[in-house]
Write a protein that holds these residues in place. Structure first.
Motif, PDB file in Angstrom:
ATOM      1  N   SER A  46      14.697  -4.761 -27.438  1.00 22.22           N
ATOM      2  CA  SER A  46      15.746  -3.992 -26.772  1.00 22.22           C
ATOM      3  C   SER A  46      17.010  -3.956 -27.619  1.00 22.22           C
ATOM      4  O   SER A  46      17.640  -2.899 -27.783  1.00 22.22           O
ATOM      5  CB  SER A  46      16.043  -4.607 -25.396  1.00 22.22           C
ATOM      6  OG  SER A  46      17.050  -3.900 -24.724  1.00 22.22           O
TER       7      SER A  46
ATOM      8  N   THR B 237      13.635  -7.224 -18.166  1.00 20.23           N
ATOM      9  CA  THR B 237      14.172  -8.356 -17.408  1.00 20.23           C
ATOM     10  C   THR B 237      13.311  -8.704 -16.199  1.00 20.23           C
ATOM     11  O   THR B 237      13.514  -9.741 -15.574  1.00 20.23           O
ATOM     12  CB  THR B 237      15.604  -8.061 -16.938  1.00 20.23           C
ATOM     13  OG1 THR B 237      15.620  -6.840 -16.189  1.00 20.23           O
ATOM     14  CG2 THR B 237      16.539  -7.921 -18.137  1.00 20.23           C
TER      15      THR B 237
ATOM     16  N   GLN C 240      13.520  -8.894 -25.375  1.00 17.39           N
ATOM     17  CA  GLN C 240      14.979  -8.903 -25.524  1.00 17.39           C
ATOM     18  C   GLN C 240      15.368  -8.469 -26.942  1.00 17.39           C
ATOM     19  O   GLN C 240      16.299  -7.686 -27.124  1.00 17.39           O
ATOM     20  CB  GLN C 240      15.536 -10.290 -25.233  1.00 17.39           C
ATOM     21  CG  GLN C 240      17.056 -10.367 -25.347  1.00 17.39           C
ATOM     22  CD  GLN C 240      17.615 -11.734 -24.969  1.00 17.39           C
ATOM     23  OE1 GLN C 240      16.887 -12.586 -24.472  1.00 17.39           O
ATOM     24  NE2 GLN C 240      18.891 -11.940 -25.192  1.00 17.39           N
TER      25      GLN C 240
ATOM     26  N   ALA D 285      16.501  -2.219 -20.218  1.00 18.65           N
ATOM     27  CA  ALA D 285      16.687  -3.424 -19.398  1.00 18.65           C
ATOM     28  C   ALA D 285      15.464  -3.731 -18.529  1.00 18.65           C
ATOM     29  O   ALA D 285      15.465  -4.720 -17.808  1.00 18.65           O
ATOM     30  CB  ALA D 285      17.922  -3.273 -18.514  1.00 18.65           C
TER      31      ALA D 285
END
Length: 447
Positions: free
Chosen positions: A82, A305, A79, A302
């Motif tokens: 990113s 995830t 995360q 993403a």
């Protein structure tokens, strides 16, 4: 170790000084994971203070991601990587560095499709080592069951080795060049995780799965498992297949007059002309080629995830059953006549590293001693990196067990080896561990 003096005064150089200090304490454990327990908290104390003033700084977010990964928190790390990539969008190098981190983080989490997507983007856009990116794509594809694509990328990899740095080919490209002459194996992705120090950064639950995969691969290598498919069916495999299916459904738009062809064929009085029209329409339909939809940057960032939620810090390690493979180690000259002893040596090295991380110290030590015996027998000619790396891993284990004298002796033996893959990478690790041993010995002498 928080900043003093310069950092406290908040002078013009203090932000850069703080970043350097945080980087030192947070990046060193990536090379010597045994130092993470003391180095990471020291680095985080400085980094968090700076992040309060620079909350969206890409460099600070990147360092925070490295810290999270040092604590085996892969999803939290991804995360942050990113967010760092989004924050550094004006600097393509920062974006690529974070793609690289995301790729290996997904690799450690066995998210092969996600890792492949990041390596594919790096292969297209980054010039640091396209040979490595192609090789990484090959090993990911093999884990995904795409053997044809894996072989193609493996053959492509050495073609990207077209320059040197300081008169030398990059160590990673030397490794790729040597490996590209053989076939891709599903075990190769796990070996890469080991070489990139992934096991100390991977959740223990994932390490137990890795160990199972290695043992199954070793059984097959030794001819003890017949007709057994060792490619792991990951929990996310079905989801990955669905994503690939949806991605491949995008096709090139072509003018297709199948319906008008059929209409003209039915209205035509000539059966030959109808047949010709139908055949032409069929060939045109078959000639359509599917075009893979290019992943957008937002979708790419993403992909993390799909990683499982990070485990709580106090989660106990999974139990590991004793392996019957340990009892059959020995007489390696005889084994070299019936199995690929080179690959077997790598399997032992990786299995020992996993056992050490999972707390099975006695089993790991038994393998390290077996590798020392194998080295003396001189049966391994190609995978010579195995033995110095085994000595370092054994020394790291002894360091964690507070057996500093034994660890130092093992590190001294590492210096007797030369001309093997990732040589300088290992010597940096050896240097850092020696310094850590000196500090521990000094502390004990002062007590």
């Amino acid at each position: 170790m928080p900043l003093t003096a310069d950092g406290a005064m908040r002078g013009v150089r203090s932000p850069l000084a703080a970043l350097c200090v945080a980087g030192y304490f947070l990046l060193i454990p990536q090379f010597a994971p045994v130092l993470a327990e003391t180095y990471v908290p020291a680095g985080l104390s400085t980094l968090h203070a700076e992040q309060r003033m620079h909350p969206s700084s890409a460099m600070h977010l990147w360092l925070a991601g490295r810290a999270e990964r040092s604590m085996r928190r892969l999803r939290a790390a991804c995360q942050l990587f990113s967010e760092a990539a989004r924050g550094g969008v004006d600097f393509v190098q920062i974006v690529h560095v974070n793609y690289y981190e995301l790729a290996f983080s997904c690799l450690f989490a066995r998210q092969w499709a996600a890792a492949a997507a990041y390596f594919e983007r790096l292969l297209d856009e980054n010039t640091w080592s396209r040979a490595l990116y192609a090789y990484m794509l090959a090993v990911c594809y093999e884990r995904m069951g795409k053997s044809a694509e894996a072989s193609e990328k493996m053959k492509e990899a050495p073609k990207h080795i077209d320059r040197t740095y300081g008169g030398r080919v990059l160590s990673v490209e030397q490794f790729v060049l040597r490996r590209s002459v053989g076939d891709v194996d599903s075990f190769d992705a796990i070996e890469v995780c080991y070489l990139w120090n992934g096991f100390p950064q991977t959740p223990l639950s994932e390490l137990a799965v890795f160990l199972d995969l290695v043992e199954k691969s070793e059984l097959k290598l030794r001819g003890l498992a017949q007709d057994e498919e060792i490619v792991q069916v990951d929990e996310t495999q079905e989801q990955q297949k669905q994503e690939e299916k949806e991605s491949n459904e995008e096709t090139i738009d072509e003018d297709d007059d199948d319906s008008s062809a059929s209409s003209s064929a039915s209205s035509s009085s000539s059966s030959a002309s109808a047949s010709s029209a139908a055949t032409g329409a069929l060939k045109k339909k078959k000639s359509k080629k599917k075009k893979k939809k290019k992943t957008t940057t937002d979708d790419l960032l993403a992909l993390y995830t799909t990683l499982p939620a990070d485990a709580a810090p106090d989660t106990p390690p999974p139990s590991v059953s004793p392996s019957p493979l340990l009892a059959s180690l020995g007489d390696f000259k005889k084994m070299s006549k019936t199995i690929n002893i080179e690959r077997f040596a790598v399997h032992l090295l990786v299995r020992a590293a996993l056992l050490a991380q999972l707390g099975c110290h006695d089993d790991a030590i038994a393998i390290y001693r077996a590798l020392a015996a194998m080295d003396k027998e001189g049966v391994v000619k190609q995978e010579t990196y195995v033995f110095p790396y085994a000595l370092f891993d054994f020394a790291s284990l002894q360091f964690r067990r507070a057996k500093y004298t034994e660890a130092r002796v093992l590190l001294e033996k590492c210096g007797k080896y030369s001309d093997f893959n990732f040589e300088f990478r290992l010597y940096l690790r050896v240097h850092l561990l020696k310094k850590a041993i000196e500090e521990k010995v000094d502390e004990e002498e002062k007590k």
